[in-house]
Design an enzyme around this catalytic site. Sequence first.
Site, PDB file in Angstrom:
ATOM      1  N   LYS A 296      19.131  74.899  16.044  1.00 19.97           N
ATOM      2  CA  LYS A 296      18.430  74.556  14.799  1.00 19.97           C
ATOM      3  C   LYS A 296      19.370  73.911  13.767  1.00 19.97           C
ATOM      4  O   LYS A 296      18.982  72.980  13.069  1.00 19.97           O
ATOM      5  CB  LYS A 296      17.752  75.786  14.205  1.00 19.97           C
ATOM      6  N   ASP A 335       9.290  77.458  10.105  1.00 18.15           N
ATOM      7  CA  ASP A 335       9.418  78.919  10.213  1.00 18.15           C
ATOM      8  C   ASP A 335       9.096  79.639   8.903  1.00 18.15           C
ATOM      9  O   ASP A 335       8.430  80.666   8.903  1.00 18.15           O
ATOM     10  CB  ASP A 335      10.850  79.309  10.631  1.00 18.15           C
TER      11      ASP A 335
HETATM   12  P1  NAP Z   1      20.251  85.571  15.112  1.00 18.03           P
HETATM   13  O1  NAP Z   1      20.538  84.400  14.246  1.00 18.03           O
HETATM   14  O2  NAP Z   1      21.042  85.791  16.323  1.00 18.03           O
HETATM   15  O3  NAP Z   1      20.352  86.896  14.180  1.00 18.03           O
HETATM   16  C1  NAP Z   1      20.222  88.170  14.754  1.00 18.03           C
HETATM   17  C2  NAP Z   1      20.194  89.240  13.663  1.00 18.03           C
HETATM   18  O4  NAP Z   1      19.958  90.488  14.317  1.00 18.03           O
HETATM   19  C3  NAP Z   1      21.494  89.374  12.894  1.00 18.03           C
HETATM   20  O5  NAP Z   1      21.237  89.753  11.582  1.00 18.03           O
HETATM   21  C4  NAP Z   1      22.200  90.516  13.664  1.00 18.03           C
HETATM   22  O6  NAP Z   1      23.093  91.246  12.864  1.00 18.03           O
HETATM   23  C5  NAP Z   1      21.024  91.396  13.991  1.00 18.03           C
HETATM   24  N1  NAP Z   1      21.290  92.249  15.141  1.00 18.03           N
HETATM   25  C6  NAP Z   1      21.413  91.865  16.440  1.00 18.03           C
HETATM   26  N2  NAP Z   1      21.650  92.933  17.225  1.00 18.03           N
HETATM   27  C7  NAP Z   1      21.699  94.038  16.388  1.00 18.03           C
HETATM   28  C8  NAP Z   1      21.895  95.395  16.590  1.00 18.03           C
HETATM   29  N3  NAP Z   1      22.105  95.899  17.824  1.00 18.03           N
HETATM   30  N4  NAP Z   1      21.850  96.233  15.540  1.00 18.03           N
HETATM   31  C9  NAP Z   1      21.615  95.746  14.307  1.00 18.03           C
HETATM   32  N5  NAP Z   1      21.419  94.434  14.035  1.00 18.03           N
HETATM   33  C10 NAP Z   1      21.462  93.582  15.073  1.00 18.03           C
HETATM   34  O7  NAP Z   1      18.717  85.546  15.589  1.00 18.03           O
HETATM   35  P2  NAP Z   1      17.461  84.866  14.868  1.00 18.03           P
HETATM   36  O8  NAP Z   1      17.318  83.465  15.338  1.00 18.03           O
HETATM   37  O9  NAP Z   1      17.534  85.124  13.408  1.00 18.03           O
HETATM   38  O10 NAP Z   1      16.261  85.692  15.520  1.00 18.03           O
HETATM   39  C11 NAP Z   1      16.055  87.055  15.198  1.00 18.03           C
HETATM   40  C12 NAP Z   1      14.737  87.529  15.791  1.00 18.03           C
HETATM   41  O11 NAP Z   1      13.646  86.849  15.198  1.00 18.03           O
HETATM   42  C13 NAP Z   1      14.590  87.224  17.282  1.00 18.03           C
HETATM   43  O12 NAP Z   1      15.076  88.285  18.024  1.00 18.03           O
HETATM   44  C14 NAP Z   1      13.102  87.023  17.489  1.00 18.03           C
HETATM   45  O13 NAP Z   1      12.513  88.168  18.013  1.00 18.03           O
HETATM   46  C15 NAP Z   1      12.569  86.777  16.108  1.00 18.03           C
HETATM   47  N6  NAP Z   1      11.947  85.439  16.026  1.00 18.03           N
HETATM   48  C16 NAP Z   1      10.632  85.362  15.762  1.00 18.03           C
HETATM   49  C17 NAP Z   1      10.017  84.140  15.664  1.00 18.03           C
HETATM   50  C18 NAP Z   1       8.557  84.071  15.379  1.00 18.03           C
HETATM   51  O14 NAP Z   1       8.013  82.955  15.287  1.00 18.03           O
HETATM   52  N7  NAP Z   1       7.875  85.176  15.233  1.00 18.03           N
HETATM   53  C19 NAP Z   1      10.747  82.957  15.826  1.00 18.03           C
HETATM   54  C20 NAP Z   1      12.113  83.068  16.103  1.00 18.03           C
HETATM   55  C21 NAP Z   1      12.692  84.310  16.207  1.00 18.03           C
HETATM   56  P3  NAP Z   1      24.662  90.823  12.738  1.00 18.03           P
HETATM   57  O15 NAP Z   1      24.702  89.766  11.669  1.00 18.03           O
HETATM   58  O16 NAP Z   1      25.330  92.080  12.379  1.00 18.03           O
HETATM   59  O17 NAP Z   1      25.067  90.287  14.094  1.00 18.03           O
END
Ligand code: NAP
Length: 507
Positions: A296, A335
Amino acid sequence: MTPMEPATRLICPLTCGDPAGMRAAMLTAARRGAEMAECRLDFLCPPPSKTQLETLLSDPPVELIVTNRPTCEGGRFGGDDSQRLELLGQAAKCRPAFVDVEMSTPREDWPEAPIILSHHDFAECPDGLDAIVERLEASSAAVNKIVFTATRCEDAFRALDVLRACKKPTIALAMGEAGLLSRILARKFGAFGTFAALETGAESAPAQPTIDELKNLYRWDELGAETEVYGVIGYPAAHSLSPAVHNAAFSAGGLNAVYLPLLVQPGADNFKRFMDALLARPWLDWRGLSVTVPHKENALAYVGRENCDELSARIGAINTIRISRDGTLRGENTDYAAAMDALCAGMNITPPQLAGKSVAVIGAGGVARAIVAGLASHNANVTIYNRTIARGRRLAEEFSFQAAGLEETENTDAEVLINCTSVGMHPAVEASPLRQIAPSVKVVFDTIYNPLQTLLLRMAARAGCLTVSGVEMFTNQAAAQFKIWTDRPAPREVMRRVVLERLTGKR
Ligand code: NAP
């Protein structure tokens, strides 16, 4: 393709180990809509007797190609070459529509039959591709076939270049996940044929789609020279729900368009190389792209902030690219509006009514950024809770909000809680980012959409909170993309139904 030639044939490779099973598969392939079947004699073990061969090949329900591929060309025939050619010669006497012969087979050993002359490279797109194509074109074979492994999507474009360059009927395909687009777009570019397996597990080459996928997911029967092309860039890409959702929407809208998964390796260089290769081929009629993890930010950098909406530039990431006919690009991020709309619909309020609401956002990654920017634009009062507190602080400072560690969420006084972490996502469905929900929280929105009901949402429901699932956000962002690309209202209910069917395994 001249107007008299048939459309690209859907060819089903038959890979059963016994002649009776292969004949049964041939009948099933015909019933499922294959226009041709390829009898892979090299899969028959032991090799068939003369009588078995005649029974297999006589009176077929579809036109047949007969192939007896040696192991050195990626096939399974392990005997010596004279035995291999003898079996092929016997098969040719049964008058199949075509016999496939490898380029390495000397001309004098070709059987008496219309020939598909084939070249395979299981490692990569060959350096000398143009020279191979020239040899195929110059041969006396009826059909050219060139198949190679795509290490990147740009290799699949090379297969399409071959289709456009050849004068003779040609099959040009790239194997592997990155090559999938060449198998589907073969029809747009008038290929002689494309291969589709009878079912998962019966493929004759890596990442070959099934007949069902080709017809029902990728709209095979609707594809033609005028079809406009869309896709989702990601790594991984194959798991994405977007092809099912967007192809169903194109279908419902009666649009001549197809949407494909595009595996592009991480890194800005890889993203640029893919986009440059795509834009160098305006004849692809590529009109739009979705962009997902991890590209992205790369997409925003490639399109340029000046060509994106203001909030996308502030978020630092886009998930949608529109490509005009003159090749100019426009980037957007669907988004944040998708998330705001999902939240507001769940709460039965309008986005301006978010002003002054106290919201706890858990997570500080890409989705959290989009949601925090959306909440800021509507003047909500946000606190960001993240495992890595420094990352949470950086995001909070950009939007003049507060940040705290993840464990502090249980003491929040926010009314709305939004999970933007991946905790609880499939397959780790029994995990939750929180042990309990603070008493002040009345609404919980989990951006995770797989599973539909996360542990966090179940906890929230038990605590008497209003719950909002990530499915609504996912559907909203896809519907917004459809509108951006087509200037038409999206068939939102069709899109939502497809998401639910895919997630519940009811399709
Ligand atoms: P990302 O950039 O990789 O961010 C992941 C986040 O989750 C970070 O804040 C990370 O914390 C935290 N995290 C990961 N593992 C963790 C753990 N074990 N304990 C506590 N915190 C943890 O991912 P993203 O692109 O933002 O996506 C996040 C989620 O959004 C996805 O998993 C997906 O399910 C959802 N999503 C939904 C849509 C929709 O349209 N509904 C679209 C895209 C994504 P740290 O900073 O500490 O690593």
